[in-house]
Design a protein around this motif. Structure first.
Motif, PDB file in Angstrom:
ATOM      1  N   ILE A 292      -5.557   4.813  46.908  1.00 38.18           N
ATOM      2  CA  ILE A 292      -4.795   6.037  46.634  1.00 38.18           C
ATOM      3  C   ILE A 292      -5.687   7.068  45.946  1.00 38.18           C
TER       4      ILE A 292
ATOM      5  N   ILE B 173      -7.775   8.731  48.542  1.00 37.28           N
ATOM      6  CA  ILE B 173      -7.023   9.754  49.289  1.00 37.28           C
ATOM      7  C   ILE B 173      -6.892  11.017  48.452  1.00 37.28           C
ATOM      8  N   THR B 174      -6.582  10.825  47.166  1.00 38.93           N
ATOM      9  CA  THR B 174      -6.423  11.994  46.283  1.00 38.93           C
ATOM     10  C   THR B 174      -7.746  12.755  46.171  1.00 38.93           C
TER      11      THR B 174
ATOM     12  N   PHE C 168     -10.070  12.888  48.395  1.00 41.32           N
ATOM     13  CA  PHE C 168     -10.240  13.578  49.682  1.00 41.32           C
ATOM     14  C   PHE C 168      -9.517  14.917  49.666  1.00 41.32           C
ATOM     15  N   ILE C 169      -8.279  14.906  49.158  1.00 42.83           N
ATOM     16  CA  ILE C 169      -7.485  16.143  49.146  1.00 42.83           C
ATOM     17  C   ILE C 169      -8.113  17.161  48.198  1.00 42.83           C
TER      18      ILE C 169
ATOM     19  N   PHE D 215     -11.204  18.606  49.694  1.00 40.91           N
ATOM     20  CA  PHE D 215     -10.828  19.554  50.750  1.00 40.91           C
ATOM     21  C   PHE D 215     -10.497  20.922  50.151  1.00 40.91           C
ATOM     22  N   ILE D 216      -9.707  20.928  49.078  1.00 40.08           N
ATOM     23  CA  ILE D 216      -9.300  22.203  48.472  1.00 40.08           C
ATOM     24  C   ILE D 216     -10.527  22.965  47.967  1.00 40.08           C
TER      25      ILE D 216
ATOM     26  N   LEU E 272     -13.711  22.650  48.949  1.00 40.42           N
ATOM     27  CA  LEU E 272     -14.514  23.096  50.106  1.00 40.42           C
ATOM     28  C   LEU E 272     -13.884  24.311  50.776  1.00 40.42           C
ATOM     29  N   TYR E 273     -12.583  24.259  50.907  1.00 42.17           N
ATOM     30  CA  TYR E 273     -11.857  25.342  51.580  1.00 42.17           C
ATOM     31  C   TYR E 273     -12.031  26.655  50.830  1.00 42.17           C
ATOM     32  N   GLN E 274     -11.905  26.604  49.498  1.00 39.82           N
ATOM     33  CA  GLN E 274     -12.042  27.830  48.698  1.00 39.82           C
ATOM     34  C   GLN E 274     -13.436  28.433  48.869  1.00 39.82           C
TER      35      GLN E 274
ATOM     36  N   ARG F 232     -15.481  28.077  51.449  1.00 41.81           N
ATOM     37  CA  ARG F 232     -15.620  28.632  52.810  1.00 41.81           C
ATOM     38  C   ARG F 232     -14.819  29.921  52.956  1.00 41.81           C
ATOM     39  N   HIS F 233     -13.714  29.985  52.268  1.00 42.67           N
ATOM     40  CA  HIS F 233     -12.890  31.194  52.329  1.00 42.67           C
ATOM     41  C   HIS F 233     -13.644  32.382  51.734  1.00 42.67           C
TER      42      HIS F 233
ATOM     43  N   PHE G 118     -16.091  33.529  54.226  1.00 41.36           N
ATOM     44  CA  PHE G 118     -15.351  34.177  55.315  1.00 41.36           C
ATOM     45  C   PHE G 118     -14.995  35.618  54.939  1.00 41.36           C
TER      46      PHE G 118
END
Lengths: 163, 265
Positions: B18, B21-22, B24-25, B28-29, B31-33, B35-36, B39
């Motif tokens: 668990i 998984i946490t 990973f999430i 992801f957040i 990395l996303y910020q 890349r944003h 962008f």
């Protein structure tokens, strides 16, 4: 005996409907995305649904078997990972943590990936006569609780966020 | 005891899973910020580039228009008024027979100068073009071309004429005007044909002349001014999302095609 068959049948219907609804939900999300192989994904979703039906019809109806659940969990986890990959490839949304879809997908991902191990090992524990499968379901309930918390965060987000 | 230890091991394994998984999430957040942010920077850069190109095109269009005005005044109106001045300068009051002819000629020349000035003013008057609409403006301009250069002109339309956005129509008209100017100055043509297709959601304008034609690649490479004029027309076309195509065969004439999405305003 009849009760066992009825309950088992309901569990199998549950796993099938979960996969169907998740496929429709993610299909709608992927429809607006620029993933190259959208037709392949739809074809794959169709094949997985048929495979799930095949698993269900080959299972023993008198004893609960979590094979269909583990298959559903695997596919939905794959859908969620595809969603995350697509968002990383096209990061157009400002503040993804304010997006309702992100929290819904994260909730589903958390539940199905967390319970995947449980679904896979349940039958094994039953066959070898271990009593540990009772604690597995306690952990499963805990994971459901966390999923509900994550989904409730999603419901509090504004729906007009383009996701 | 053994059962308890087995349960503990199981709980630890699932807890670690668990946590994985946490993680990973969370990753992801993060990395996303990142890349944003990248962008957003890329988007801002592209927008800036687009505005620069747009501004440059607008400046080139303005320069070209002013150049055209000065040429028109110098070549046509200036020449005519020079002739009038010459006539007035050579008038001899003692020779009434030639005097009357010179006065008549001067009146005709002044009339032509006034007519040319009015045509020039109408051609430059944006509101005049906007009120007439694209089709009638092109018709009027083609008529002027026919009268001025001794061309045989023909305008054909296909489909139901649609009045589009005023700004888009104006830019299209300016491109057509530029094509006409080039035909008059360079083509040595005797016939000019315009075909305007009003298709559903699309407009296509085709201008064909039977002039001397030219080797397009030769002129672009050897004559920078020619390339500049062509580029200006292409830039104007791009401003309204139109596709501009020019094809020419030496001794067989030239065809210019403009096509763009077009609907009622």
């Amino acid at each position: 005996m009849l009760n066992a068959i009825a309950n088992t049948g309901v569990y199998q219907i549950n796993s099938f409907l979960s996969l169907l609804i998740a496929s429709l939900y993610f299909g709608k999300k992927f429809a607006g995305c620029r993933i190259k192989n959208i037709p392949v994904i739809y074809a794959g979703a169709g094949v997985t649904l048929l495979a799930l039906l095949a698993i269900i019809f080959t299972e023993n109806r008198t004893i609960f078997n979590s094979r269909s659940y583990s298959y559903t969990a695997f596919v939905i986890t794959a859908y969620a990972i595809t969603y995350y990959y697509n968002k990383l490839a096209h990061p157009a949304i400002a503040g993804i943590t304010a997006s309702r879809t992100f929290w819904f997908v994260t909730g589903l991902f958390f539940y199905y990936s967390g319970c995947f191990i449980i679904f896979c090992t349940y039958k094994l524990f039953v066959q070898i006569g271990k009593g540990n499968f009772q604690i597995l379901w306690s952990i499963h309930n805990f994971i459901i609780l966390v999923m509900c918390i994550i989904l409730s965060i999603g419901f509090r987000c504004k729906s007009y966020q383009k996701t | 005891m053994q059962k308890l230890s087995e349960d503990i091991v199981l709980v630890i394994i699932i807890t670690l899973f668990i946590l994985l998984i946490t993680s990973f999430i969370v990753i992801f957040i993060i990395l996303y910020q990142k890349r944003h942010q990248v962008f957003i920077k890329e988007k801002a850069f592209l927008q800036h580039q687009f505005h620069q190109t747009l501004l440059q095109s607008q400046l080139e269009i303005q320069e070209q228009t002013l150049h055209m005005i000065s040429q028109e005044i110098h070549d046509n109106i200036g020449q005519v008024l020079s002739l009038v001045k010459l006539n007035l300068g050579t008038m001899d009051l003692n020779k009434p027979e030639t005097l009357q002819q010179k006065i008549t000629d001067s009146k005709e020349l002044v009339g032509k100068a006034i007519h040319d000035l009015r045509s020039l003013a109408k051609g430059l008057n944006t509101s005049f073009i906007t009120e007439m609409g694209l089709l009638r403006s092109i018709e009027y301009e083609l008529d002027m071309v026919g009268k001025s250069g001794g061309f045989s002109t023909r305008l054909e339309t296909d489909g139901e004429p649609v009045k589009g956005d005023a700004k888009i129509e104006l830019i299209l008209f300016r491109i057509v005007q530029e094509v006409f100017n080039n035909i008059i100055k360079h083509a040595e043509a005797t016939e000019v044909l315009i075909l305007i297709n009003f298709l559903p959601g699309e407009l296509k304008i085709t201008i064909t002349d039977n002039g001397k034609g030219f080797d397009l690649s030769f002129y672009i490479n050897e004559n920078p001014n020619f390339g500049l004029g062509l580029r200006n027309m292409q830039n104007r076309a791009q401003l309204v999302g139109a596709e501009f195509k020019l094809t020419s065969i030496p001794r067989k004439g030239t065809t210019v095609t403009l096509s763009l999405p077009f609907s009622s305003s």
